[in-house]
Design an enzyme around this catalytic site. Structure first.
Site, PDB file in Angstrom:
ATOM      1  N   ALA A   1       0.910  -1.247  -0.161  1.00 48.62           N
ATOM      2  CA  ALA A   1      -0.052   0.152  -0.034  1.00 48.62           C
ATOM      3  C   ALA A   1       0.880   1.098  -0.133  1.00 48.62           C
ATOM      4  O   ALA A   1       2.288   1.112   0.394  1.00 48.62           O
ATOM      5  CB  ALA A   1      -1.115  -0.043   1.012  1.00 48.62           C
TER       6      ALA A   1
ATOM      7  N   GLY B   1      -0.132  -5.086   0.830  1.00 47.92           N
ATOM      8  CA  GLY B   1      -1.377  -4.866   0.270  1.00 47.92           C
ATOM      9  C   GLY B   1      -1.256  -5.669  -1.211  1.00 47.92           C
ATOM     10  O   GLY B   1      -2.309  -6.145  -1.700  1.00 47.92           O
TER      11      GLY B   1
ATOM     12  N   GLU C   1      -1.922  -9.212  -0.420  1.00 45.90           N
ATOM     13  CA  GLU C   1      -3.310  -9.487  -0.200  1.00 45.90           C
ATOM     14  C   GLU C   1      -4.317  -9.332  -1.580  1.00 45.90           C
ATOM     15  O   GLU C   1      -5.291 -10.002  -1.569  1.00 45.90           O
ATOM     16  CB  GLU C   1      -3.706  -8.229   1.067  1.00 45.90           C
TER      17      GLU C   1
ATOM     18  N   GLU D   1       4.170  -5.587   6.777  1.00 44.25           N
ATOM     19  CA  GLU D   1       3.587  -4.463   7.546  1.00 44.25           C
ATOM     20  C   GLU D   1       3.960  -4.284   9.115  1.00 44.25           C
ATOM     21  O   GLU D   1       4.092  -3.011   9.466  1.00 44.25           O
ATOM     22  CB  GLU D   1       1.841  -4.875   7.696  1.00 44.25           C
TER      23      GLU D   1
END
Length: 258
Positions: free
Chosen positions: A65, A109, A112, A132
């Site tokens: 992200a 992300g 994911e 993360e």
């Protein structure tokens, strides 16, 4: 529709959605996620699309992200906005099959996002990770849940707690990806798989997807019952009649999605 962060092409009943933020290694910001949700929604509504492929660049599927966009936010900001939640839900609710084609970095992300897809085909250069913890946060689009279901508790804990990356060969061995191919052949192999999916009955493909996903969410007994009822239901379709007739007549079926 014109996209700022995606390149979308439709060919041979396959919608190829390419993440296109090269200066940020395809980091997922809100614009990209909203556009991706819109592109998946458009593919779902398009009769010319029977399978969806999501990919990035040779260097990065998505490196995570966008930290620059998130760094200044507080709890109230991300909680009220349900950051990335609605967009991820659009992908998980898609009824048409979605394949992730992963090359290079597939982290946070990005990992994911790949796991939101129905299966992953990875280049031998792919690197998966959920780092993360290095940012003082935890995965927020299903990383702790889907990775654990894919690779087991021990490997998931290892990756989430240490932030280590998993090479493509290990990802294939432990079931995170369906297959690993040479990087130079990644898109060729992915498009072959997508076109193979697109040849099938669209209604049957949707039912298969529902059945397999049910295995992740229910007990074995409930999953078996759901599968059996869907098996029975398929005998109400024209495609079941055509598929079995084609098999007996030793010809290719001509499915009509009915």
């Amino acid at each position: 529709m014109a996209y700022e962060t995606l390149i979308v092409e439709i060919e041979d009943y396959v919608s190829l959605i390419r993440l296109n933020r090269p200066d940020a290694m395809n980091a997922l910001n809100l614009t990209l996620m909203r556009e991706l949700a819109a592109a998946v929604t458009a593919a779902e509504a398009n009769d010319r699309v029977r399978c969806i492929v999501i990919t990035g660049s040779e260097k990065a599927f998505a490196a995570g992200a966008d930290v620059k966009e998130m760094a200044g936010k507080g709890f109230i900001d991300v909680y009220f906005d349900d950051l990335f939640g609605p967009e991820a839900n659009v992908i998980t609710r898609a009824r048409k099959p979605i394949i992730a084609a992963v090359s290079g970095y597939c982290l946070g992300g990005g990992c994911e996002l790949a796991m939101l897809c129905d299966f992953i085909i990875a280049a031998d250069t792919a690197k998966f990770g959920q780092p993360e913890i290095n940012l003082g946060i935890v995965a927020g689009m299903g990383g702790t849940q889907r990775l654990t279901r894919a690779v087991g508790k021990s490997k998931s804990m290892d990756m989430h707690l240490t932030g280590r990356f998993m090479e493509a060969a290990e990802a294939e061995r432990c079931g995170l990806v369906s297959r690993m191919v040479p990087a130079a052949r990644l898109m060729e192999e992915v498009m072959k798989a997508a076109q193979k999916v697109a040849e099938k009955s669209a209604v049957t493909a949707m039912v298969v997807k529902e059945c397999v996903n049910r295995a992740q969410e229910t007990s074995l007994a409930e999953g078996l019952l759901f599968e059996r009822r869907m098996f029975h239901a398929m005998f109400a379709t024209e495609d079941q009649k055509e598929g079995m007739a084609a098999f007996l007549e030793k010809r290719q079926p001509q499915f009509r999605d009915r």
